[in-house]
Design a protein around this motif. Structure first.
Motif, PDB file in Angstrom:
ATOM      1  N   ASN A  18     -13.624   5.048   7.666  1.00 17.07           N
ATOM      2  CA  ASN A  18     -13.037   6.353   7.334  1.00 17.07           C
ATOM      3  C   ASN A  18     -11.662   6.221   6.682  1.00 17.07           C
ATOM      4  O   ASN A  18     -10.924   7.197   6.552  1.00 17.07           O
ATOM      5  N   ILE A  19     -11.310   4.994   6.248  1.00 16.85           N
ATOM      6  CA  ILE A  19     -10.046   4.753   5.548  1.00 16.85           C
ATOM      7  C   ILE A  19     -10.344   4.486   4.078  1.00 16.85           C
ATOM      8  O   ILE A  19     -11.223   3.708   3.733  1.00 16.85           O
ATOM      9  N   ARG A  20      -9.589   5.156   3.200  1.00 15.38           N
ATOM     10  CA  ARG A  20      -9.760   4.896   1.779  1.00 15.38           C
ATOM     11  C   ARG A  20      -8.388   4.643   1.155  1.00 15.38           C
ATOM     12  O   ARG A  20      -7.448   5.409   1.379  1.00 15.38           O
ATOM     13  N   ILE A  21      -8.297   3.560   0.399  1.00 16.03           N
ATOM     14  CA  ILE A  21      -7.054   3.179  -0.268  1.00 16.03           C
ATOM     15  C   ILE A  21      -7.173   3.520  -1.755  1.00 16.03           C
ATOM     16  O   ILE A  21      -8.190   3.212  -2.387  1.00 16.03           O
ATOM     17  N   ILE A  22      -6.142   4.130  -2.305  1.00 11.94           N
ATOM     18  CA  ILE A  22      -6.152   4.549  -3.714  1.00 11.94           C
ATOM     19  C   ILE A  22      -5.025   3.864  -4.471  1.00 11.94           C
ATOM     20  O   ILE A  22      -3.861   3.948  -4.089  1.00 11.94           O
ATOM     21  N   ASP A  23      -5.386   3.183  -5.548  1.00 12.42           N
ATOM     22  CA  ASP A  23      -4.434   2.504  -6.424  1.00 12.42           C
ATOM     23  C   ASP A  23      -4.063   3.452  -7.565  1.00 12.42           C
ATOM     24  O   ASP A  23      -4.914   3.827  -8.368  1.00 12.42           O
ATOM     25  N   CYS A  24      -2.784   3.844  -7.643  1.00 15.56           N
ATOM     26  CA  CYS A  24      -2.312   4.792  -8.655  1.00 15.56           C
ATOM     27  C   CYS A  24      -1.300   4.160  -9.603  1.00 15.56           C
ATOM     28  O   CYS A  24      -0.485   4.860 -10.204  1.00 15.56           O
ATOM     29  N   ARG A  25      -1.360   2.850  -9.768  1.00 19.56           N
ATOM     30  CA  ARG A  25      -0.365   2.205 -10.634  1.00 19.56           C
ATOM     31  C   ARG A  25      -0.467   2.725 -12.071  1.00 19.56           C
ATOM     32  O   ARG A  25      -1.556   2.949 -12.587  1.00 19.56           O
ATOM     33  N   TYR A  26       0.708   2.875 -12.670  1.00 19.86           N
ATOM     34  CA  TYR A  26       0.759   3.496 -14.000  1.00 19.86           C
ATOM     35  C   TYR A  26       2.075   3.129 -14.671  1.00 19.86           C
ATOM     36  O   TYR A  26       3.096   2.912 -14.008  1.00 19.86           O
TER      37      TYR A  26
END
Length: 273
Positions: A18-26
Motif C-alpha cells: 500500500n506504499i507508492r513512491i513517485i519520482d518527480c525529478r525535473y
C-alpha cells in the motif's frame, strides 16, 4: 513533520503493497532530464511522473505556465501507478522540494490525504547510501476516487477580490529580485501582485531538507494565523513549499493560486507593482 517523511521511514516501508513512491525529478532548463535521470536510477518501486506531461495541462491564453492537469487523465495515471484510495504516496524530486510538493498538493486537492514528500529528495537518498534501481515497476490498476477540496485553491477572481478588499494575505513565494521587479528571467512582465508580501519559498529549506516546525513558525511569525492566506509564485509550483510549510506551522486557511503571476499578467486589466 506531518507532510514530510524521512529517509528511514521510506526505507522501512519500501516493500509494502500500500506504499507508492513517485519520482518527480525535473529541470526547467532541460525538461527531458528528469525522465533520463529516472532511467539511470531511482528509488526502488518508484513511478515517474513528469511535471510538464503529467502534473500540468498544456499552456493556454490564461491559467499560467503550469495549469492544473485534466482531472480524469491525471486520475487514470494515478490508477495505472497502483494508487488507490488507501494508498500512502511519497513523492520526491532531486531535492529542491518544489516538484515533489506539486504532486503532493495535487493529491491533497483531489482529497487524498495520505500523501507526503521525501525530505532531502533523491540527492539525500543517494547521500544516505540507500538502494537504487533501474527496474521499471508495474502495478495492478487501482481505483482512485476524487473528492475535491476547493478550499485549497484560489483562482484569479478571488485574488482580484483580495487585492481590492485587502481582506486576505497574499504571499509571493519568488526570490526578492523577482518580487521587486528588478529581474524577471521567465515571465513576460516583471513585478508583483499589488499588496503581496514576500516570503521566498527556498527559505523554508536548508540543504534540501525542510526546516523544523518551530523554525517554520518563526518564518511566518508576522502573519495572522486566523487570516485567509493565498500563496503564489511564477507558475504555481514553487509556491507549494510555502503552502506546505504554512500548513506545518499550523495555519489552517491557506490556498494556492495555481496560475500565479504568469496567469495574473495574462489579463491586461490586472495591475502589477
Amino acid at each position: 513533520m506531518k507532510f514530510v517523511k524521512e529517509q528511514d521511514w521510506v526505507l522501512n516501508h519500501l516493500n509494502e503493497n500500500n506504499i507508492r513512491i513517485i519520482d518527480c525529478r525535473y529541470s526547467l532548463a532541460e525538461p527531458e532530464k528528469g525522465k533520463k535521470d529516472y532511467l539511470i536510477g531511482h528509488v526502488p518501486g518508484a513511478v515517474f511522473f513528469d511535471v510538464e506531461q503529467d502534473l500540468s495541462a498544456p499552456v493556454g491564453d490564461h491559467g499560467g505556465r503550469h495549469p492544473l492537469p485534466d482531472t480524469a487523465e491525471f486520475v487514470r495515471k494515478l490508477e495505472a501507478a497502483g494508487i488507490g484510495d488507501d494508498t500512502t504516496v511519497i513523492a520526491y524530486d532531486s531535492g529542491e522540494g518544489q516538484y515533489a510538493a506539486r504532486f503532493w498538493w495535487l493529491l491533497q486537492y483531489l482529497g487524498h490525504e495520505q500523501a507526503y514528500v521525501l525530505d532531502g529528495g533523491y540527492s539525500g537518498w543517494i547521500v544516505g547510501d540507500n538502494p537504487i534501481t533501474k527496474d521499471i515497476p508495474n502495478f495492478e490498476k487501482a481505483v482512485f476516487h476524487v473528492n475535491f477540496r476547493s478550499e485549497l485553491m484560489a483562482d484569479v477572481e478571488e485574488v482580484r477580490e483580495a487585492v481590492k478588499k485587502r481582506d486576505k494575505i497574499l504571499i509571493d513565494s519568488r526570490e526578492e529580485k523577482r518580487f521587486l521587479g528588478i529581474e524577471e528571467p521567465i515571465d513576460k512582465k516583471a513585478g508583483r501582485i499589488p499588496g503581496a508580501l514576500n516570503k521566498p519559498w527556498m527559505n523554508g529549506l536548508q540543504n534540501n531538507k525542510y526546516l523544523p516546525v518551530e523554525e517554520q513558525k518563526q518564518r511566518f511569525h508576522d502573519l495572522d494565523p486566523e487570516s485567509q492566506i493565498i500563496v503564489y509564485c511564477g507558475s504555481g509550483i514553487t509556491a507549494v513549499p510555502n503552502f506546505l510549510t504554512l500548513k506545518e506551522a499550523g495555519f489552517k486557511k491557506v490556498k494556492l493560486y495555481v496560475g500565479s503571476f504568469s496567469d495574473w499578467i495574462s489579463y491586461e486589466e490586472n495591475n502589477i507593482l
